[in-house]
Design a protein around this motif. Structure first.
Motif, PDB file in Angstrom:
ATOM      1  N   PHE A  22       1.536  -0.977   0.017  1.00 24.02           N
ATOM      2  CA  PHE A  22      -0.074   0.209   0.243  1.00 24.02           C
ATOM      3  C   PHE A  22       0.667   1.332  -0.188  1.00 24.02           C
ATOM      4  O   PHE A  22       1.659   1.656   1.283  1.00 24.02           O
ATOM      5  N   ILE A  24       0.470   5.794  -0.887  1.00 23.34           N
ATOM      6  CA  ILE A  24      -0.117   7.203  -0.642  1.00 23.34           C
ATOM      7  C   ILE A  24       1.167   7.816  -1.828  1.00 23.34           C
ATOM      8  O   ILE A  24       1.975   7.904  -0.994  1.00 23.34           O
ATOM      9  N   CYS A  26       1.095  12.245  -0.728  1.00 26.56           N
ATOM     10  CA  CYS A  26       1.095  13.205  -0.298  1.00 26.56           C
ATOM     11  C   CYS A  26       1.886  14.312  -0.540  1.00 26.56           C
ATOM     12  O   CYS A  26       3.089  14.015  -0.779  1.00 26.56           O
ATOM     13  N   GLN A  38      -5.230  10.491   5.983  1.00 21.47           N
ATOM     14  CA  GLN A  38      -5.040  10.204   5.143  1.00 21.47           C
ATOM     15  C   GLN A  38      -5.296   8.573   5.089  1.00 21.47           C
ATOM     16  O   GLN A  38      -6.913   8.065   3.851  1.00 21.47           O
ATOM     17  N   VAL A  39      -4.901   7.408   5.454  1.00 17.24           N
ATOM     18  CA  VAL A  39      -5.115   6.272   5.211  1.00 17.24           C
ATOM     19  C   VAL A  39      -6.602   6.166   6.348  1.00 17.24           C
ATOM     20  O   VAL A  39      -7.355   5.142   5.370  1.00 17.24           O
ATOM     21  N   HIS A  41      -8.976   7.346   6.481  1.00 21.90           N
ATOM     22  CA  HIS A  41     -10.247   7.662   4.877  1.00 21.90           C
ATOM     23  C   HIS A  41     -10.419   7.270   4.092  1.00 21.90           C
ATOM     24  O   HIS A  41     -11.284   7.237   3.613  1.00 21.90           O
ATOM     25  N   ASN A  42      -9.376   6.518   3.628  1.00 26.63           N
ATOM     26  CA  ASN A  42      -9.313   6.274   2.514  1.00 26.63           C
ATOM     27  C   ASN A  42     -10.415   4.159   3.212  1.00 26.63           C
ATOM     28  O   ASN A  42     -10.152   4.088   2.515  1.00 26.63           O
ATOM     29  N   TYR A  43      -9.728   3.768   4.167  1.00 23.87           N
ATOM     30  CA  TYR A  43      -9.963   2.862   4.778  1.00 23.87           C
ATOM     31  C   TYR A  43     -10.595   2.352   6.462  1.00 23.87           C
ATOM     32  O   TYR A  43      -9.856   2.128   6.641  1.00 23.87           O
TER      33      TYR A  43
END
Length: 83
Positions: A22, A24, A26, A38-39, A41-43
């Protein structure tokens, strides 16, 4: 402002909540806390356990206020019960 790539490596219970390999993207100077937001928010299913994780870069445990300025691998270590 430049962007950086953060690879997330998870171990323990949080590992089951996040995909393998994984990454991202940023902003440079993002704090560990902002990256975890942020993680999450996605999970969202990983959010509760991430709040209790220790965070590390390499062998070093780091605080959530640490700013990351280069491409990095952020390691999430689930809390361990026992004695």
């Amino acid at each position: 402002m430049s962007q950086i790539k953060i690879r997330i490596e998870a171990f323990g219970a949080v590992e089951r909540q996040l995909p393998q390999n994984f990454e991202i993207i940023c902003k440079s100077q993002s704090t560990v806390s902002q990256i975890l937001d942020q993680v999450g928010h996605n999970y969202p299913e990983a959010l509760a356990i991430m709040e209790r994780c220790a965070c590390a870069i390499g062998e070093d445990i780091i605080s959530r206020q640490t700013s990351l300025t280069t491409d990095s691998t952020l390691v999430l270590l689930s809390p361990v019960a026992g004695g």
